[in-house]
Every structure is written in structure tokens, then in C-alpha cells.
Design a protein around this motif. Structure first.
Motif, mmCIF file in Angstrom:
data_model
loop_
_atom_site.group_PDB
_atom_site.id
_atom_site.type_symbol
_atom_site.label_atom_id
_atom_site.label_comp_id
_atom_site.label_asym_id
_atom_site.label_seq_id
_atom_site.Cartn_x
_atom_site.Cartn_y
_atom_site.Cartn_z
ATOM 1 N N UNK A 281 4.436 8.028 7.475
ATOM 2 C CA UNK A 281 4.192 6.554 7.330
ATOM 3 C C UNK A 281 4.444 5.820 6.226
ATOM 4 N N UNK A 282 4.564 6.157 5.126
ATOM 5 C CA UNK A 282 4.886 5.527 3.981
ATOM 6 C C UNK A 282 6.078 6.052 3.227
ATOM 7 N N UNK A 283 7.006 5.502 2.754
ATOM 8 C CA UNK A 283 8.256 5.729 2.151
ATOM 9 C C UNK A 283 8.392 5.184 0.873
ATOM 10 N N UNK A 284 9.672 5.668 0.066
ATOM 11 C CA UNK A 284 10.113 5.084 -1.022
ATOM 12 C C UNK A 284 8.996 4.988 -2.106
ATOM 13 N N UNK A 285 8.255 6.155 -2.260
ATOM 14 C CA UNK A 285 7.175 6.328 -3.120
ATOM 15 C C UNK A 285 7.530 6.207 -4.713
ATOM 16 N N UNK A 286 7.094 5.682 -5.575
ATOM 17 C CA UNK A 286 7.468 5.556 -6.853
ATOM 18 C C UNK A 286 6.228 5.288 -7.728
ATOM 19 N N UNK A 287 6.388 5.360 -9.056
ATOM 20 C CA UNK A 287 5.200 5.401 -10.041
ATOM 21 C C UNK A 287 5.922 4.845 -11.329
ATOM 22 N N UNK A 288 5.338 3.649 -11.714
ATOM 23 C CA UNK A 288 5.596 3.044 -12.934
ATOM 24 C C UNK A 288 4.777 1.946 -13.445
ATOM 25 N N UNK A 289 4.726 1.680 -14.694
ATOM 26 C CA UNK A 289 3.861 0.449 -15.290
ATOM 27 C C UNK A 289 2.481 0.970 -14.817
ATOM 28 N N UNK A 290 1.826 2.176 -14.617
ATOM 29 C CA UNK A 290 0.708 2.257 -14.136
ATOM 30 C C UNK A 290 0.337 1.984 -12.420
ATOM 31 N N UNK A 291 1.360 1.815 -11.989
ATOM 32 C CA UNK A 291 1.316 1.309 -10.479
ATOM 33 C C UNK A 291 1.913 2.435 -9.696
ATOM 34 N N UNK B 159 1.235 12.599 0.257
ATOM 35 C CA UNK B 159 0.470 13.866 0.244
ATOM 36 C C UNK B 159 0.591 14.314 1.888
ATOM 37 N N UNK B 160 0.007 13.706 2.635
ATOM 38 C CA UNK B 160 -0.226 13.939 4.034
ATOM 39 C C UNK B 160 -0.173 12.688 4.878
ATOM 40 N N UNK B 161 0.161 12.770 5.965
ATOM 41 C CA UNK B 161 0.205 11.493 7.105
ATOM 42 C C UNK B 161 0.083 11.578 8.479
#
Length: 653
Positions: free
Chosen positions: A357-367, A349-351
Motif C-alpha cells: 500500500x506504500x511505494x517509492x520508499x527512500x531514505x535521506x537526510x535522516x528522513x 516490511x509488510x502491508x
């Protein structure tokens, strides 16, 4: 007395090699024995076994106390005879050994094994073990004579005055080179490296000295080798480890290599060496393009679990190293249902800073999954969203290369333990604006940015909300309409908690008195509902789902005198107060910077007001406790409006 001369192998220099995607491998075959340069007699053995060393050119150098086991073919009286290096051969490439060996035939075959052990009477069934777990050896010279062995065989005659026997190395020598200096894991330390295959290459072996061969005692065992590393095995520089393995054709054997770091990161390489490992041959496998291997699906990183390995669920997770991370997209409460409903994706959302400062965001298997580059310091917020793009929940990622969870013991023995810096701070140095950390409205879990200056009397407040004094930050365009701003509490609609959860970048200030009362951001909440957001008691075990601290820590509970009765020194770096150093003994001090606070979104009194939230309300009010010190005034507890944004100093539960 009978004489015999033994020769040691000479290992040639290895060629450089890197495992390619096609699985190719370079190798170097060792030459045979050199011409003799000495001889030795057979006498009694006394000294204990010591390791045989090698020169830089990998020539065996015999050392005092080295011993051999010797057999004469078909002669039970000369089976597994102990031969010991004579003193004049200490430090020499050709050793003269002595022992009670007495051949009964004029012509005979001699078998030998280094080092000596009680192998039994049958030279065709000598048992040895190729270790399946070893400590790292950074030099091939440290391997031979420590974790493996050498075999010798010669046809001899009693008529000769001098006899020679050449040793060969029955194992393959494998050099594992790991270079993570250019990877996302470069600030890690190697804990172990494991090699697995569908065929046997370590474990118990049977040496047949008559045939000059070795074979696995159990061909279904010995398919995994683990190398344990030391604390100096940093990923920021190439690290090599030498091991000995059985000769084995591992082509299409399903080889995998697992690299485990001390910080919990793990990378699995799936590469087929496509080679038959041969005896007396050294090989080198190099793993240096780790990020590239991952991107090309030749390797996979197991994400470090910030929940399982970090102490539990929380609204704040700490990242100290680069790598791949994950956390459960759940409510951070041990006592309630974890699952969030409606989550279909996640993103940052913001940094802080001018780049995320974070990258390669993903969502899967409730993680939720993300990566952080090595050496990153700062703060970011990651948000889970639903199909409509609405924010369902959000989490603070606190990135600092230091350990921020070092409690300091304060008053009342060890019952009042707080960390040594503000929540979100990347420093605890006096006078450093990075020590100010982030700001929180009381009862809310989401942070607001810190400031970029240590403050002064002349410039202690911003001219507008989140303007000139606010530290640099970026907001993700993917979250349309979200920006740092301040709105009236009456703008929240019918559900205060739903609004602030869905709008973590929106500062809410008092405008109209609602159900709660005055001087609070809340509008629809009752006084009891507001008080319960962080903690309405003095029991630090009552951490709530809105507490902003990491797992195992909470906003401090205050029983009326928690910040009182300390010895305090005012610390000035500008014409104004820049902080307070509290102490309860010479070894029990902590710096509290005068970070000021946010009011209606504006940074105010930066540099000469110390203000820190407690988790509970003053009895009979809707104003929570805070530690408060204004412009060198007296220190102590104060009740402050929940609409203010103050720093938090987390307390160990």
C-alpha cells in the motif's frame, strides 16, 4: 447637451493550450471594437460603482451604476470627470454615459478609464494596481471589471452629434487549468496556486493614456502572483482560474508555479512559458499530467511532513490522502535523544492486502520518504535498516480516508477521551471485520495483522498461527527471513528489546520462565523493566518510545475503573457476541467490536470476546489491565498475560 458613445471590447474564444516541456504556448488576440449600435448623453452621476458583466461570448454588458473617469487633453477643468451609465443602457453591449464634461475646443482628444476612481488630473500618470493576490475566478467574465480595468482614447469634434470611443484591455488574461484527476493527488483540494518569475508582471502600474501604454511603477517588484481557491476546488476534476497580469515577456524569466493543497501537499512546476504575454490577449496554461511532470523532473513534490504537520514523532503515522510523505527516522520520544544510529536505508516490511500500500520508499537526510495512492485504506509497516540489512526501527502507517482521531467523551467528564475505532481499523461499523483493527502484544510498538471475518461460535479461532482467519497481507522479499510466526520467549537470546525491535513480525509466546516471571513474552526483562515499556503509572503524559499510538495519543492508562460503570449494550450479528456499545449519555456512545485476541500467533475467540489493552500493570503483578468481556459475560477490568495480542483503543493525552 453634449453626446458621446462608448464601445466595449469583445473577447474572442480562447484556444485550448497545455504547457509543453519546450515551454510553448497558444494565444488568441482579441479583435477591435465593433460598429456602434447606440449613443448616450452626458448628465450627472449618482449610483455607486458596480461590476461590468460579460456574456458567454465575452462581450461587455454594461450594468446600472457603472462609471467612467474621463479627461480632455490639456484641459484642467475637464480632468478625471465622473461619467455614469444612463438607465436605458443597463444590460446593453454599448453604453451611453452622462456627466459634466464640457470641452472648450472644437477638436479635442478624450481619454477614459473604466472603472471610475480618483486618478488625479494627469492622464499620463494614472495609477492602477494589478493584484498580486486574488481569489479564484473561474470565468474570465468575472475578472474584467473586478480585478483589472479598461482604457479608452478617441479624437473627437464638438461639431459631431454622436461620438464614439473604443475601450481596450491593457492586461493579458491568463487561465490556469489544474487537472489532478489522474494523479497521486486526486483526492486533494487546492488551497492556492502561486506563479513566480524573474520579471515584473503584477503590482502597481502607471497608465499613460496619451500613449496608450502601461508600465510597472517599480520594475523590481511584483514578481509573484497567488490565486486562493475555495473548498470546492477538488483535484479530482479540472479546475480553472482566470487572472489578469501585466503585458510582460516572461521568456527565460525563470518561471515557477507552486500548487498547494489543503492537506499540506505541495507541487512545484518549473516550466518556461516562452512567451511574451500581450495586452488584450488570453492565454491558457494547463497542468494535467502531474505525475508525469514529476517523473520527468519538470515538477517536484514537497513531501508532507508527518512529524512536523502531524503533531510530533510517533510509532504510528496516519495518512488520509494520496501523495508524497516523509517522517523523521528517529525515536518517537520528546524527552530522549531522537537519533537512531546505523540507519542506511528504509523499505516497506509488510502491508495488508495483496499489494503493498506504500511505494517509492527512500531514505535521506535522516528522513523516510514514501508515496500513497489516493483512496488507500489499510496498514503497512516501514522499517529502517543498517548496512547488514538488520531492522533498526519500524513504524506503522495507518491509511484511512476517514479521520480516526475523533475522540469520544466518556466517564469522568472529559478526562477519559478515546478515539472512535481500534488502532489500525478502517471502519467503525458494527459487525464489520475491518473495525477490528490490528493486534499488539503488550509493551511492543509493532502491530500484527487483523482478521478477515467477524467471527462466530463455530469458527472463532484459527487452526494455526496467522492462517485461515488472518486478513490478507504481503511481506517484502527484500527483508529476507521476516515472516509472521510465533517463537518461544527463550529464543530471543540475551536482549528481549533488541530481539523484538529487530523482528517486528515475530510473535513471542511464553515457554520458559525467565527473569520476569510466567505468562509473558519477556524473558530477560525484570518486572519493573517490563512494566515501564508502555506505562507503569496512571499518568497519560508518560507515553514511552514503545507506545504504538499516533502523536498526541497513547495506550489508555487505567486506574482500576476506567472501563467500569458505563451503560453497555451487547450487539449480536452472529449467534455469538459481535461487540459492545458503551454509552455515557445518548450523544456519547462508542462501539467496541469483539475482535478476540491472538495467542501464540493464532486468532482466538474472534466474534465473542472484547479485550482491549490498558497501558499499566495491576499493582504487584506483571499482568496489565485490560477491558474484558467474554461471551456476554459481565464487563469490566481484567488482568491479562502480556503474551496475548489484543486490540488497542488509543487515548488522547
Amino acid at each position: 447637451m453634449y453626446k458621446l458613445t462608448f464601445y466595449a471590447i469583445t473577447l474572442s474564444a480562447a484556444l485550448g493550450f497545455a504547457c509543453s516541456e519546450s515551454g510553448g504556448m497558444d494565444e488568441t488576440t482579441l479583435p477591435g471594437p465593433q460598429n456602434p449600435s447606440g449613443d448616450f448623453h452626458l448628465t450627472a452621476a449618482i449610483d455607486p460603482i458596480t461590476r461590468t458583466e460579460l456574456t458567454d461570448a465575452s462581450t461587455v454588458i454594461w450594468k446600472a451604476g457603472d462609471k467612467l473617469s474621463a479627461w480632455i487633453d490639456s484641459d484642467a477643468s475637464n480632468a478625471n470627470v465622473e461619467l455614469t451609465l444612463t438607465p436605458e443602457s443597463d444590460g446593453q453591449p454599448v453604453g451611453r454615459f452622462s456627466g459634466p464634461l464640457d470641452p472648450s475646443s472644437d477638436a479635442f482628444t478624450l481619454y477614459a478609464v473604466y472603472p471610475y476612481a480618483d486618478y488625479g488630473s494627469d492622464p499620463a500618470a494614472v495609477m492602477r494596481t494589478v493584484p498580486a493576490e486574488v481569489e479564484r475566478r473561474s470565468d474570465v467574465n468575472e475578472v474584467i471589471g473586478v480585478s483589472d480595468f479598461m482604457l479608452g482614447r478617441a479624437s473627437l469634434s464638438r461639431a459631431d452629434d454622436e461620438h464614439t470611443i473604443a475601450f481596450s484591455h491593457p492586461l493579458a488574461l491568463l487561465n490556469i487549468v489544474i487537472d489532478g484527476s489522474n494523479s497521486i493527488f486526486s483526492d486533494g483540494v487546492i488551497e492556492s496556486f502561486t506563479m513566480s518569475a524573474g520579471k515584473t508582471f503584477v503590482g502597481d502600474v502607471v497608465c499613460n493614456l496619451k500613449e496608450g501604454s502601461i508600465a510597472a511603477a517599480d520594475p523590481e517588484a511584483g514578481r509573484t502572483l497567488t490565486i486562493n481557491y475555495g473548498a470546492d476546488a477538488v483535484m479530482s476534476a479540472p479546475q480553472n482560474a482566470w487572472v489578469a497580469i501585466m503585458p510582460a515577456d516572461l521568456t527565460d524569466a525563470g518561471c515557477t508555479f507552486v500548487l498547494t493543497l489543503t492537506n499540506g501537499q505541495q507541487i512545484t512546476f518549473t516550466v518556461d512559458p516562452k512567451v511574451a504575454f500581450r495586452a488584450q490577449t488570453r492565454y491558457t496554461l494547463t497542468f494535467d499530467d502531474i505525475d508525469g511532470w514529476i517523473s520527468r523532473k519538470k515538477a517536484a513534490a514537497k513531501s508532507y511532513d508527518l512529524v512536523a504537520d502531524g503533531g510530533g514523532r510517533a510509532n504510528c503515522y496516519i495518512v488520509r490522502n494520496g501523495g508524497y510523505f516523509k517522517f523523521a527516522a528517529d525515536y518517537p520520544d520528546r524527552n530522549k535523544t531522537y537519533e537512531l544510529t546505523g540507519v542506511t536505508g528504509a523499505d516497506w516490511l509488510w502491508s495488508t492486502g495483496d499489494q503493498p500500500l506504500v511505494a517509492n520508499l527512500g531514505y535521506g537526510s535522516k528522513n523516510i520518504y514514501f508515496t500513497v495512492r489516493p483512496g488507500t485504506e489499510g496498514n503497512a509497516v516501514i522499517a529502517a535498516r543498517d548496512d547488514a540489512g538488520n531492522i533498526v526501527w519500524s513504524w506503522h502507517i495507518w491509511m484511512t480516508t476517514e479521520d480516526p482521531l475523533t475522540p469520544t467523551h466518556y466517564t469522568r467528564g472529559n478526562t477519559w477521551l478515546l478515539i472512535d475505532r481500534n488502532l489500525g481499523a478502517t471502519s467503525n461499523e458494527q459487525g464489520d471485520a475491518a473495525s477490528y483493527g490490528l493486534y499488539y502484544q503488550w509493551g511492543r510498538k509493532d502491530p500484527f495483522p487483523g482478521v478477515n471475518t467477524a467471527g462466530s461460535n463455530a469458527e472463532s479461532s484459527e487452526p494455526g498461527q496467522f492462517s485461515g482467519s488472518t486478513q490478507a497481507f504481503v511481506i517484502n522479499d527484500a527483508f529476507s527471513g521476516h515472516t509472521f510466526k510465533s517463537v518461544r520467549n527463550s529464543a530471543m537470546g540475551d536482549d528481549d528489546l533488541a530481539f523484538v525491535t529487530a523482528n517486528p513480525t515475530t510473535f513471542v509466546h511464553f515457554y520458559q520462565q525467565g527473569a520476569t516471571g510466567t505468562n509473558t513474552w519477556a524473558y530477560n526483562l525484570t518486572a519493573d523493566e517490563l512494566a515501564a515499556l508502555w506505562n507503569s503509572t496512571t499518568d497519560k503524559s508518560k507515553k514511552t518510545i514503545y507506545d504504538p499510538c499516533p502523536a498526541g495519543y497513547c495506550v489508555p492508562v487505567n486506574n482500576g475503573y476506567a472501563w467500569q460503570n458505563w451503560t453497555a449494550d451487547f450487539v449480536a450479528f452472529e449467534p455469538s457476541l459481535s461487540g459492545v456499545v458503551y454509552s455515557n449519555g445518548a450523544d456519547n456512545t462508542s462501539y467496541y467490536p469483539a475482535a478476540g485476541y491472538r495467542k501464540s500467533g493464532q486468532a482466538s475467540n474472534v466474534g465473542y470476546t472484547c479485550a482491549y489493552w490498558a497501558a499499566n500493570m495491576r499493582a504487584g503483578t506483571i499482568t496489565p489491565y485490560a477491558m474484558w468481556c467474554y461471551n456476554r459475560s459481565s464487563l469490566g477490568n481484567s488482568a491479562q498475560p502480556t503474551q496475548y495480542g489484543l486490540p488497542v483503543r488509543c487515548m488522547k493525552q
